[in-house]
Design a protein around this motif. Structure first.
Motif, PDB file in Angstrom:
ATOM      1  N   LEU A 152     -22.579  -3.785  -8.486  1.00  0.00           N
ATOM      2  CA  LEU A 152     -21.308  -3.587  -7.797  1.00  0.00           C
ATOM      3  C   LEU A 152     -21.543  -2.479  -6.782  1.00  0.00           C
ATOM      4  CD1 LEU A 152     -18.325  -4.358  -7.520  1.00  0.00           C
ATOM      5  CD2 LEU A 152     -17.781  -2.542  -9.153  1.00  0.00           C
ATOM      6  N   ASP A 153     -21.792  -2.889  -5.539  1.00  0.00           N
ATOM      7  CA  ASP A 153     -22.178  -1.950  -4.498  1.00  0.00           C
ATOM      8  C   ASP A 153     -20.946  -1.307  -3.873  1.00  0.00           C
ATOM      9  OD1 ASP A 153     -23.284  -0.577  -2.348  1.00  0.00           O
ATOM     10  OD2 ASP A 153     -24.698  -2.170  -1.849  1.00  0.00           O
ATOM     11  N   GLU A 154     -20.893   0.009  -3.889  1.00  0.00           N
ATOM     12  CA  GLU A 154     -19.757   0.753  -3.326  1.00  0.00           C
ATOM     13  C   GLU A 154     -19.512   0.383  -1.870  1.00  0.00           C
ATOM     14  OE1 GLU A 154     -17.896   3.825  -0.946  1.00  0.00           O
ATOM     15  OE2 GLU A 154     -20.060   3.460  -0.958  1.00  0.00           O
ATOM     16  N   GLU A 155     -20.569   0.092  -1.123  1.00  0.00           N
ATOM     17  CA  GLU A 155     -20.424  -0.204   0.301  1.00  0.00           C
ATOM     18  C   GLU A 155     -19.747  -1.548   0.550  1.00  0.00           C
ATOM     19  OE1 GLU A 155     -24.375   0.138   1.764  1.00  0.00           O
ATOM     20  OE2 GLU A 155     -24.255   2.311   2.017  1.00  0.00           O
ATOM     21  N   ASP A 156     -19.679  -2.395  -0.471  1.00  0.00           N
ATOM     22  CA  ASP A 156     -19.017  -3.691  -0.323  1.00  0.00           C
ATOM     23  C   ASP A 156     -17.542  -3.645  -0.711  1.00  0.00           C
ATOM     24  OD1 ASP A 156     -21.398  -4.876   0.506  1.00  0.00           O
ATOM     25  OD2 ASP A 156     -22.004  -5.373  -1.535  1.00  0.00           O
ATOM     26  N   LEU A 157     -17.062  -2.506  -1.192  1.00  0.00           N
ATOM     27  CA  LEU A 157     -15.680  -2.396  -1.641  1.00  0.00           C
ATOM     28  C   LEU A 157     -14.758  -2.040  -0.477  1.00  0.00           C
ATOM     29  CD1 LEU A 157     -16.145  -0.446  -5.006  1.00  0.00           C
ATOM     30  CD2 LEU A 157     -15.933  -2.914  -4.652  1.00  0.00           C
ATOM     31  N   PRO A 158     -13.488  -2.443  -0.551  1.00  0.00           N
ATOM     32  CA  PRO A 158     -12.542  -2.131   0.532  1.00  0.00           C
ATOM     33  C   PRO A 158     -12.298  -0.633   0.630  1.00  0.00           C
ATOM     34  CG  PRO A 158     -11.408  -3.104  -1.351  1.00  0.00           C
ATOM     35  CD  PRO A 158     -12.863  -3.242  -1.627  1.00  0.00           C
ATOM     36  N   GLU A 159     -11.876  -0.187   1.821  1.00  0.00           N
ATOM     37  CA  GLU A 159     -11.604   1.231   2.036  1.00  0.00           C
ATOM     38  C   GLU A 159     -10.225   1.635   1.533  1.00  0.00           C
ATOM     39  OE1 GLU A 159     -12.293   1.537   6.239  1.00  0.00           O
ATOM     40  OE2 GLU A 159     -14.374   2.150   5.953  1.00  0.00           O
ATOM     41  N   ASP A 160      -9.334   0.682   1.348  1.00  0.00           N
ATOM     42  CA  ASP A 160      -8.000   0.972   0.839  1.00  0.00           C
ATOM     43  C   ASP A 160      -8.074   1.444  -0.615  1.00  0.00           C
ATOM     44  OD1 ASP A 160      -4.910   0.547   1.092  1.00  0.00           O
ATOM     45  OD2 ASP A 160      -5.480  -0.478  -0.759  1.00  0.00           O
ATOM     46  N   PHE A 161      -7.399   2.556  -0.915  1.00  0.00           N
ATOM     47  CA  PHE A 161      -7.434   3.137  -2.259  1.00  0.00           C
ATOM     48  C   PHE A 161      -7.036   2.118  -3.319  1.00  0.00           C
ATOM     49  CE2 PHE A 161      -7.412   7.092   0.055  1.00  0.00           C
ATOM     50  CZ  PHE A 161      -8.027   8.003  -0.791  1.00  0.00           C
ATOM     51  N   GLN A 162      -5.855   1.516  -3.152  1.00  0.00           N
ATOM     52  CA  GLN A 162      -5.313   0.632  -4.173  1.00  0.00           C
ATOM     53  C   GLN A 162      -6.215  -0.578  -4.398  1.00  0.00           C
ATOM     54  OE1 GLN A 162      -2.531   1.339  -6.084  1.00  0.00           O
ATOM     55  NE2 GLN A 162      -3.329  -0.382  -7.272  1.00  0.00           N
ATOM     56  N   GLU A 163      -6.682  -1.165  -3.325  1.00  0.00           N
ATOM     57  CA  GLU A 163      -7.545  -2.336  -3.458  1.00  0.00           C
ATOM     58  C   GLU A 163      -8.849  -1.977  -4.175  1.00  0.00           C
ATOM     59  OE1 GLU A 163      -8.210  -4.167   0.309  1.00  0.00           O
ATOM     60  OE2 GLU A 163      -6.086  -4.370   0.769  1.00  0.00           O
ATOM     61  N   ARG A 164      -9.402  -0.804  -3.840  1.00  0.00           N
ATOM     62  CA  ARG A 164     -10.659  -0.413  -4.476  1.00  0.00           C
ATOM     63  C   ARG A 164     -10.470  -0.164  -5.975  1.00  0.00           C
ATOM     64  NH1 ARG A 164     -15.456   3.270  -2.137  1.00  0.00           N
ATOM     65  NH2 ARG A 164     -15.074   1.764  -0.479  1.00  0.00           N
ATOM     66  N   PHE A 165      -9.419   0.550  -6.345  1.00  0.00           N
ATOM     67  CA  PHE A 165      -9.179   0.823  -7.761  1.00  0.00           C
ATOM     68  C   PHE A 165      -8.887  -0.464  -8.529  1.00  0.00           C
ATOM     69  CE2 PHE A 165      -8.430   5.308  -6.530  1.00  0.00           C
ATOM     70  CZ  PHE A 165      -9.251   5.907  -7.482  1.00  0.00           C
ATOM     71  N   THR A 166      -8.211  -1.415  -7.894  1.00  0.00           N
ATOM     72  CA  THR A 166      -7.947  -2.694  -8.555  1.00  0.00           C
ATOM     73  C   THR A 166      -9.259  -3.401  -8.905  1.00  0.00           C
ATOM     74  OG1 THR A 166      -5.817  -2.964  -7.427  1.00  0.00           O
ATOM     75  CG2 THR A 166      -6.864  -4.955  -8.301  1.00  0.00           C
ATOM     76  N   ILE A 167     -10.190  -3.419  -7.975  1.00  0.00           N
ATOM     77  CA  ILE A 167     -11.483  -4.063  -8.222  1.00  0.00           C
ATOM     78  C   ILE A 167     -12.261  -3.318  -9.307  1.00  0.00           C
ATOM     79  CG2 ILE A 167     -13.741  -4.560  -7.200  1.00  0.00           C
ATOM     80  CD1 ILE A 167     -12.286  -5.106  -4.555  1.00  0.00           C
ATOM     81  N   LEU A 168     -12.259  -1.995  -9.234  1.00  0.00           N
ATOM     82  CA  LEU A 168     -13.020  -1.209 -10.208  1.00  0.00           C
ATOM     83  C   LEU A 168     -12.503  -1.425 -11.629  1.00  0.00           C
ATOM     84  CD1 LEU A 168     -13.478   2.153  -8.256  1.00  0.00           C
ATOM     85  CD2 LEU A 168     -15.243   0.478  -8.782  1.00  0.00           C
ATOM     86  N   PHE A 169     -11.191  -1.383 -11.796  1.00  0.00           N
ATOM     87  CA  PHE A 169     -10.650  -1.507 -13.149  1.00  0.00           C
ATOM     88  C   PHE A 169     -10.551  -2.963 -13.602  1.00  0.00           C
ATOM     89  CE2 PHE A 169      -9.506   2.854 -12.254  1.00  0.00           C
ATOM     90  CZ  PHE A 169      -9.786   3.470 -13.471  1.00  0.00           C
ATOM     91  N   SER A 170     -10.736  -3.890 -12.685  1.00  0.00           N
ATOM     92  CA  SER A 170     -10.911  -5.283 -13.100  1.00  0.00           C
ATOM     93  C   SER A 170     -12.317  -5.495 -13.635  1.00  0.00           C
ATOM     94  CB  SER A 170     -10.655  -6.223 -11.914  1.00  0.00           C
ATOM     95  OG  SER A 170      -9.315  -6.145 -11.487  1.00  0.00           O
ATOM     96  N   ALA A 171     -13.274  -4.759 -13.074  1.00  0.00           N
ATOM     97  CA  ALA A 171     -14.663  -4.874 -13.531  1.00  0.00           C
ATOM     98  C   ALA A 171     -14.867  -4.184 -14.872  1.00  0.00           C
ATOM     99  CB  ALA A 171     -15.601  -4.270 -12.489  1.00  0.00           C
ATOM    100  N   LYS A 172     -14.123  -3.092 -15.093  1.00  0.00           N
ATOM    101  CA  LYS A 172     -14.321  -2.303 -16.308  1.00  0.00           C
ATOM    102  C   LYS A 172     -13.041  -1.522 -16.584  1.00  0.00           C
ATOM    103  CE  LYS A 172     -17.458   1.254 -18.125  1.00  0.00           C
ATOM    104  NZ  LYS A 172     -18.673   2.050 -17.852  1.00  0.00           N
ATOM    105  N   GLU A 173     -12.556  -1.575 -17.822  1.00  0.00           N
ATOM    106  CA  GLU A 173     -11.268  -0.967 -18.136  1.00  0.00           C
ATOM    107  C   GLU A 173     -11.333   0.550 -18.197  1.00  0.00           C
ATOM    108  OE1 GLU A 173      -9.665  -2.614 -21.685  1.00  0.00           O
ATOM    109  OE2 GLU A 173      -9.289  -4.588 -20.798  1.00  0.00           O
TER     110      GLU A 173
END
Length: 376
Positions: free
Chosen positions: A333-354
Motif C-alpha cells: 500500500l504505497d503512500e504515494e498512490d493515496l489521495p491527498e484529501d484527508f478524509q479519503e486517505r483515512f477511509t482507505i487506510l482504515f478499510s485496509a486495517k482497522e
C-alpha cells in the motif's frame, strides 16, 4: 487631502469649495497637504480582481519576479512564486474597497506650503470581495502518473520521436502540475526521476530491478566490501549492459561516497542499506496481491546483499501488515498512490486495517499538512 465624497462629472469641485469644507471641518489649512483629490466614478468599470499580498509576495512583484497562476479547467487555481505554492480563496469584506489608480498618499505630496491644487481621480471599481492567499503544499499527485505514461525500459525500447504524449520536460510539467518550479524539481528528485534528452523519466520497475540486480551481482562477484565499491570500475564493467546515464542514476540513488580512493585514484563508495532493502522489499510485494508475512520476511532477507539487515521499519508508508491474523499477512500500500484529501486517505487506510499504531500510520499521514512537509 482626499475629499472622500463622490461626485458625478456634472459637478466640478473648485478651490473655494475645498476651502469651505476645510472651514466647516474646523481644520487649519496650514496643517494639510496642499493637494486635494476629488473622487469621481468612472463611466466604465474594467474587469479587475483584488488580490491580497503579504510583504514577501509584494516584494516578489516589485523585484520583477513572476507570480504564476496554475491549474487546468477542472482544477482549483493556485498561485506560485519560484519556490512556493499558494491556495487562492475568495473572501468577503463588509467595507467597500475602491480601486483608484494614481491616488496619492501623504508621503507622495510635498509638505511645503503653497497654493492649493485640485486633482481629479476616477474610481474604476467597487469591491466587496477579494482573493486571499494561503501557502500550501504543492499538488503533486498527478506527477507520478504523468511519468508512468512512458517509463524508461531500456535504450533498445526508446522511441525516436519523444515530442508526443507521455514525454515531459520541466516547462510541460508545470502546465499540468500545481507547484512552483523549485518544488517541482524537488519532487522529481524525491520520486527518483532523471532526465533523458531533456525529458523527465522514471525507471520501469522491472528494468530498475534488473539494473540494480546486475550491479549487486557485480559487487558480490568481485568480493567488494559494502563500503569499498570503486565507482569507475563499476561503471566500466556495466557500461556494455546499460547506458551511462542509467548507471549514474542508479549509483546516485544507492551509493554514497566514503571519501576514500583506491591506489588507482578510483573513488570508493558504500551501499545505502535502507534504500536497497526498501526497494527490494517493495519489488517482492509487487509480485503478489498478499504475502504470508513469515514467507515474505525470509524471502526478503535472502534477496539483499550479505551483510545487510532487513527491517519492517524500512517499509514505512509502503506496506500494511497484520501480524496477529492467521496466517500473518503483508501487502503493498504505497503512500504515494493515496489521495491527498484527508478524509479519503483515512477511509482507505482504515478499510485496509482497522487498528493502527502511531508508528505504522505516521508515514501515511505525515506529508498531509504543510507544516510537517516544511519540517521534513
Amino acid at each position: 487631502m482626499v475629499d472622500n465624497r463622490v461626485y458625478s462629472r456634472s459637478y466640478e469641485r473648485t478651490i473655494n469649495d475645498v476651502c469651505q469644507v476645510i472651514h466647516h471641518a474646523k481644520l487649519e489649512e496650514k496643517d494639510l497637504r496642499p493637494l486635494t483629490q476629488v473622487l469621481y466614478f468612472s463611466e466604465e468599470f474594467p474587469e479587475y480582481k483584488i488580490l491580497e499580498l503579504d510583504k514577501e509576495l509584494f516584494k516578489c512583484l516589485k523585484e520583477s519576479d513572476k507570480l504564476v497562476l496554475r491549474g487546468q479547467k477542472t482544477d482549483k487555481a493556485v498561485l506560485c512564486t519560484k519556490n512556493k505554492t499558494f491556495d487562492i480563496k475568495e473572501a468577503e469584506t463588509s467595507n467597500s474597497l475602491l480601486l483608484i489608480p494614481n491616488l496619492k498618499f501623504a508621503e507622495d505630496v510635498p509638505a511645503e506650503s503653497g497654493d492649493r491644487d485640485i486633482e481629479e481621480k476616477e474610481i474604476v471599481g467597487v469591491y466587496h470581495e477579494y482573493f486571499e492567499l494561503k501557502q500550501i503544499r504543492p499538488r503533486l499527485l498527478p506527477l507520478r502518473n504523468f511519468l508512468k505514461m512512458k517509463p524508461y525500459k531500456g535504450i533498445e525500447l526508446e522511441e525516436e520521436d519523444q515530442s508526443g504524449e507521455g514525454y515531459f520536460d520541466t516547462e510541460k510539467l508545470l502546465e499540468f502540475v500545481q507547484a512552483s518550479e523549485e518544488e517541482l524539481v524537488d519532487a522529481l528528485r524525491d520520486i527518483q526521476a532523471f532526465s533523458v534528452n531533456g525529458k523527465w523519466r522514471i525507471l520501469d520497475n522491472d528494468y530498475h530491478f534488473r539494473v540494480l540486480g546486475q550491479f549487486l551481482a557485480l559487487v558480490e562477484s568481485n568480493s567488494w566490501g559494502l563500503d569499498q565499491i570503486p565507482f569507475g570500475e563499476s561503471l566500466s564493467e556495466l557500461s556494455a549492459l546499460f547506458p551511462d546515464y542509467v548507471l549514474h542514476h542508479i549509483f546516485q540513488i544507492y551509493l554514497e561516497p566514503t571519501g576514500e580512493y583506491t591506489d588507482n585514484d578510483d573513488e570508493l563508495f558504500k551501499l545505502v542499506e535502507f534504500k536497497i532493502c526498501r526497494f527490494l522489499g517493495t519489488y517482492l510485494l509487487r509480485t503478489v496481491e498478499k504475502f504470508n508475512l513469515n514467507d515474505f520476511l525470509r524471502t526478503w532477507r535472502d534477496s539483499v546483499p550479505e551483510g545487510m539487515i532487513t527491517s519492517l521499519d524500512q517499509l514505512g508508508g509502503l506496506a500494511v501488515m497484520t501480524p496477529d491474523s492467521r496466517p500473518p499477512a503483508i501487502w503493498l500500500l504505497d503512500e504515494e498512490d493515496l489521495p491527498e484529501d484527508f478524509q479519503e486517505r483515512f477511509t482507505i487506510l482504515f478499510s485496509a486495517k482497522e487498528r493502527w499504531t502511531y508508528d505504522e500510520i505516521h508515514p501515511y499521514i505525515k506529508g498531509l499538512t504543510f507544516a510537517s512537509r516544511q519540517k521534513d
